[in-house]
Motif scaffolding. Structure first.
Motif, PDB file in Angstrom:
ATOM      1  N   ASP A  16      71.430  47.390 -11.097  1.00  0.00           N
ATOM      2  CA  ASP A  16      70.068  47.981 -10.461  1.00  0.00           C
ATOM      3  C   ASP A  16      69.587  48.808 -11.726  1.00  0.00           C
ATOM      4  O   ASP A  16      68.339  49.084 -12.159  1.00  0.00           O
ATOM      5  CB  ASP A  16      69.793  49.088  -9.331  1.00  0.00           C
ATOM      6  CG  ASP A  16      69.929  48.180  -8.021  1.00  0.00           C
ATOM      7  OD1 ASP A  16      69.655  47.188  -8.058  1.00  0.00           O
ATOM      8  OD2 ASP A  16      70.375  49.041  -7.182  1.00  0.00           O
ATOM      9  N   PRO A  22      59.524  58.345   5.540  1.00  0.00           N
ATOM     10  CA  PRO A  22      60.520  57.482   5.596  1.00  0.00           C
ATOM     11  C   PRO A  22      60.205  56.465   6.503  1.00  0.00           C
ATOM     12  O   PRO A  22      59.808  56.531   7.687  1.00  0.00           O
ATOM     13  CB  PRO A  22      61.847  58.301   5.777  1.00  0.00           C
ATOM     14  CG  PRO A  22      61.426  59.629   5.550  1.00  0.00           C
ATOM     15  CD  PRO A  22      60.048  59.914   5.920  1.00  0.00           C
ATOM     16  N   TYR A  46      57.478  50.963  -2.029  1.00  0.00           N
ATOM     17  CA  TYR A  46      58.900  51.335  -2.401  1.00  0.00           C
ATOM     18  C   TYR A  46      58.634  51.877  -4.050  1.00  0.00           C
ATOM     19  O   TYR A  46      57.749  51.594  -4.671  1.00  0.00           O
ATOM     20  CB  TYR A  46      60.055  50.159  -2.452  1.00  0.00           C
ATOM     21  CG  TYR A  46      60.124  49.751  -1.078  1.00  0.00           C
ATOM     22  CD1 TYR A  46      61.124  50.133  -0.586  1.00  0.00           C
ATOM     23  CD2 TYR A  46      59.317  48.733  -0.301  1.00  0.00           C
ATOM     24  CE1 TYR A  46      61.771  49.679   0.615  1.00  0.00           C
ATOM     25  CE2 TYR A  46      59.828  48.457   0.642  1.00  0.00           C
ATOM     26  CZ  TYR A  46      60.947  48.902   1.436  1.00  0.00           C
ATOM     27  OH  TYR A  46      61.319  48.654   2.766  1.00  0.00           O
ATOM     28  N   GLU A  47      59.867  52.526  -4.481  1.00  0.00           N
ATOM     29  CA  GLU A  47      59.723  52.995  -5.944  1.00  0.00           C
ATOM     30  C   GLU A  47      60.775  52.334  -6.704  1.00  0.00           C
ATOM     31  O   GLU A  47      61.885  52.342  -5.983  1.00  0.00           O
ATOM     32  CB  GLU A  47      59.603  54.341  -6.032  1.00  0.00           C
ATOM     33  CG  GLU A  47      58.416  55.189  -5.251  1.00  0.00           C
ATOM     34  CD  GLU A  47      58.363  56.771  -5.505  1.00  0.00           C
ATOM     35  OE1 GLU A  47      59.400  57.186  -5.940  1.00  0.00           O
ATOM     36  OE2 GLU A  47      57.746  57.165  -4.595  1.00  0.00           O
ATOM     37  N   SER A  96      65.644  47.863 -12.189  1.00  0.00           N
ATOM     38  CA  SER A  96      64.536  48.927 -11.484  1.00  0.00           C
ATOM     39  C   SER A  96      63.572  49.126 -12.579  1.00  0.00           C
ATOM     40  O   SER A  96      62.538  49.059 -12.189  1.00  0.00           O
ATOM     41  CB  SER A  96      65.138  50.171 -11.259  1.00  0.00           C
ATOM     42  OG  SER A  96      66.293  50.189 -10.065  1.00  0.00           O
ATOM     43  N   THR A 104      67.675  47.816   2.346  1.00  0.00           N
ATOM     44  CA  THR A 104      67.162  48.774   0.996  1.00  0.00           C
ATOM     45  C   THR A 104      67.437  50.167   0.980  1.00  0.00           C
ATOM     46  O   THR A 104      67.310  50.984   0.140  1.00  0.00           O
ATOM     47  CB  THR A 104      65.490  48.660   0.987  1.00  0.00           C
ATOM     48  OG1 THR A 104      64.983  49.214   2.281  1.00  0.00           O
ATOM     49  CG2 THR A 104      65.004  47.199   0.590  1.00  0.00           C
ATOM     50  N   ASN A 154      66.989  52.501   3.439  1.00  0.00           N
ATOM     51  CA  ASN A 154      66.227  53.305   4.029  1.00  0.00           C
ATOM     52  C   ASN A 154      65.406  54.286   2.629  1.00  0.00           C
ATOM     53  O   ASN A 154      65.410  55.450   2.665  1.00  0.00           O
ATOM     54  CB  ASN A 154      66.909  54.506   4.476  1.00  0.00           C
ATOM     55  CG  ASN A 154      65.895  55.665   5.109  1.00  0.00           C
ATOM     56  OD1 ASN A 154      64.730  55.274   5.747  1.00  0.00           O
ATOM     57  ND2 ASN A 154      66.296  56.745   5.584  1.00  0.00           N
ATOM     58  N   THR A 155      64.993  53.439   1.854  1.00  0.00           N
ATOM     59  CA  THR A 155      64.282  53.800   0.558  1.00  0.00           C
ATOM     60  C   THR A 155      62.972  53.643   0.562  1.00  0.00           C
ATOM     61  O   THR A 155      62.032  53.959  -0.212  1.00  0.00           O
ATOM     62  CB  THR A 155      64.773  53.172  -0.795  1.00  0.00           C
ATOM     63  OG1 THR A 155      64.549  51.787  -0.805  1.00  0.00           O
ATOM     64  CG2 THR A 155      66.201  53.713  -1.151  1.00  0.00           C
ATOM     65  N   GLY A 183      68.660  46.206  -3.224  1.00  0.00           N
ATOM     66  CA  GLY A 183      68.405  46.304  -2.197  1.00  0.00           C
ATOM     67  C   GLY A 183      67.436  45.372  -1.402  1.00  0.00           C
ATOM     68  O   GLY A 183      67.506  44.386  -0.368  1.00  0.00           O
ATOM     69  N   ASN A 226      64.703  48.032   6.160  1.00  0.00           N
ATOM     70  CA  ASN A 226      64.956  49.274   5.817  1.00  0.00           C
ATOM     71  C   ASN A 226      66.280  49.605   5.571  1.00  0.00           C
ATOM     72  O   ASN A 226      66.625  50.235   4.699  1.00  0.00           O
ATOM     73  CB  ASN A 226      64.392  50.031   6.995  1.00  0.00           C
ATOM     74  CG  ASN A 226      64.702  51.649   6.597  1.00  0.00           C
ATOM     75  OD1 ASN A 226      64.243  52.087   5.989  1.00  0.00           O
ATOM     76  ND2 ASN A 226      65.441  52.347   7.515  1.00  0.00           N
TER      77      ASN A 226
END
Length: 379
Positions: free
Chosen positions: A19, A205, A266-267, A23, A244, A246-247, A32, A241
């Motif tokens: 990641d 969330p 998502y970020e 990312s 990933t 829960n992001t 995720g 969810n």
């Protein structure tokens, strides 16, 4: 010395190291989202090619061997008739959902080591292709920079699949965004329309709103011709969810106590990725709810949080460009075969470019939002 290691599952990866490369480039390359793809199509074989230098991960790419991709827009046999023998396995490189693949390379690699890394990645992919997929690998939905890396190994030119839309956020406030769009009046009109509805926007969330988002997502999917049920969409979002971690966050439009619309986002890196929207259309009040949830609320959050970009995905180019988006191409390229002649690729790319420009508002400033020197070169 660089060494290759292939993992058979996302959960076998060093997720932190992967990641760290993924990312900054794309949420759709993070572990995720890759885990979500594993779970949604268990009959496919997922393999993750990693390249290590000493004890440091310096490159990687995911692959998916499948007879039937879950998403029709990754079905090579339908997308390129005649390019794949009936019933054969297809080796997809990059992903099977999300429309944004990237080759993961450590930015610290110099030009020589980047070339070595690319050679090792391509060699490993093609070894897998020879074993399982008739010697052919399909690299779908890759960006300009990735195509430049891949072209030395290709026997033909890449073809544009879609345009990818994103807004780069200038300055440090929503007012700076308004100034940059040149559409201040229209956007402020949208804002006033929403204010008059009496609704509010809350950020929650995804895990807190799985049931209602499933229901609203099904309404939007049905509206656009996809036959799904609220339960099936709630289940999909639940799997997403969990995969990933829960992001995901929901920008929800609340009418008193009830949610009547949402945008899931998502970020990753410096970017917010808008993923899905859903609405109860009978309860909307002509208040620019879509633009409020899908654009303005995430942009406000981005400025508060130090994020610099809103990714909007493919299609609906006019609406996105009018709110500040640029369009860049997403490419397809096959290695190990020549499924089309270079002249066919150029003709196709030129037609796609003309079609994309024709979908935009009139004016040179909007035409300039199609930003890709490679697209111009290969059209």
């Amino acid at each position: 010395m660089m060494r290759i290691h292939v993992y058979e599952s996302v959960d076998s990866l060093d997720t932190g190291a992967w990641d760290a490369l993924a990312s900054p480039k794309s949420f759709y390359m993070t572990t995720g989202w890759l885990r979500f793809q594993e779970k949604m199509n268990p009959e496919q074989r997922c393999r993750f090619i990693t390249l290590w230098e000493d004890d440091r991960l310096v490159a990687g790419v995911p692959t998916f061997l499948t007879p039937r991709p879950a998403n029709k827009h990754y079905n090579v046999a339908e997308m390129f008739p005649g390019a794949v023998p009936d019933g054969s396995q297809v080796l997809l490189v990059g992903g099977t959902r999300g429309y944004q693949s990237r080759i993961l390379l450590d930015d610290a690699l110099d030009a020589s080591r980047r070339g070595i890394a690319m050679g090792l990645l391509v060699e490993q992919v093609q070894t897998m292709a020879e074993q399982d997929a008739g010697g052919v690998s399909w690299w779908l939905y890759f960006a300009d920079a990735d195509m430049e890396l891949l072209r030395p190994w290709a026997s033909t030119l890449p073809r544009v699949l879609r345009g990818d839309c994103a807004i780069d956020l200038p300055g440090d406030s929503f007012d700076d965004y308004l100034e940059a769009t040149g559409r201040r009046r229209q956007i402020m009109r949208d804002r006033r329309r929403f204010d008059r509805t009496g609704c509010t926007v809350v950020r929650r969330p995804l895990s807190e709103l799985l049931s209602i988002t499933g229901d609203l997502l099904s309404k939007t999917q049905n509206r656009y011709g996809f036959e799904v049920t609220p339960q099936s969409m709630a289940n999909l979002l639940k799997v997403q969810n969990e995969a990933t971690g829960n992001t995901g966050f929901v920008y929800a439009c609340a009418d008193e106590e009830e949610v009547v619309g949402f945008c899931l986002a998502y970020e990753a890196g410096d970017t917010i990725y808008g993923r899905a929207v859903g609405f109860d259309y009978e309860r909307l009040r002509d208040g620019a709810e879509y633009f409020t949830l899908g654009y303005y609320a995430p942009i406000e959050h981005a400025y508060r949080s130090g994020l610099r970009r809103l990714h909007l995905g493919t299609s609906a180019y006019e609406a996105k460009v009018l709110r500040g988006a640029h369009i860049t191409p997403l490419w397809a390229l096959a290695l190990g075969t020549r499924p089309w002649e270079p002249e066919q690729a150029v003709e196709h790319n030129a037609a796609k470019l003309a079609e994309t420009r024709a979908s935009l508002p009139a004016g040179a400033r909007y035409e300039a939002r199609v930003s890709s020197g490679l697209w111009q070169t290969l059209a």
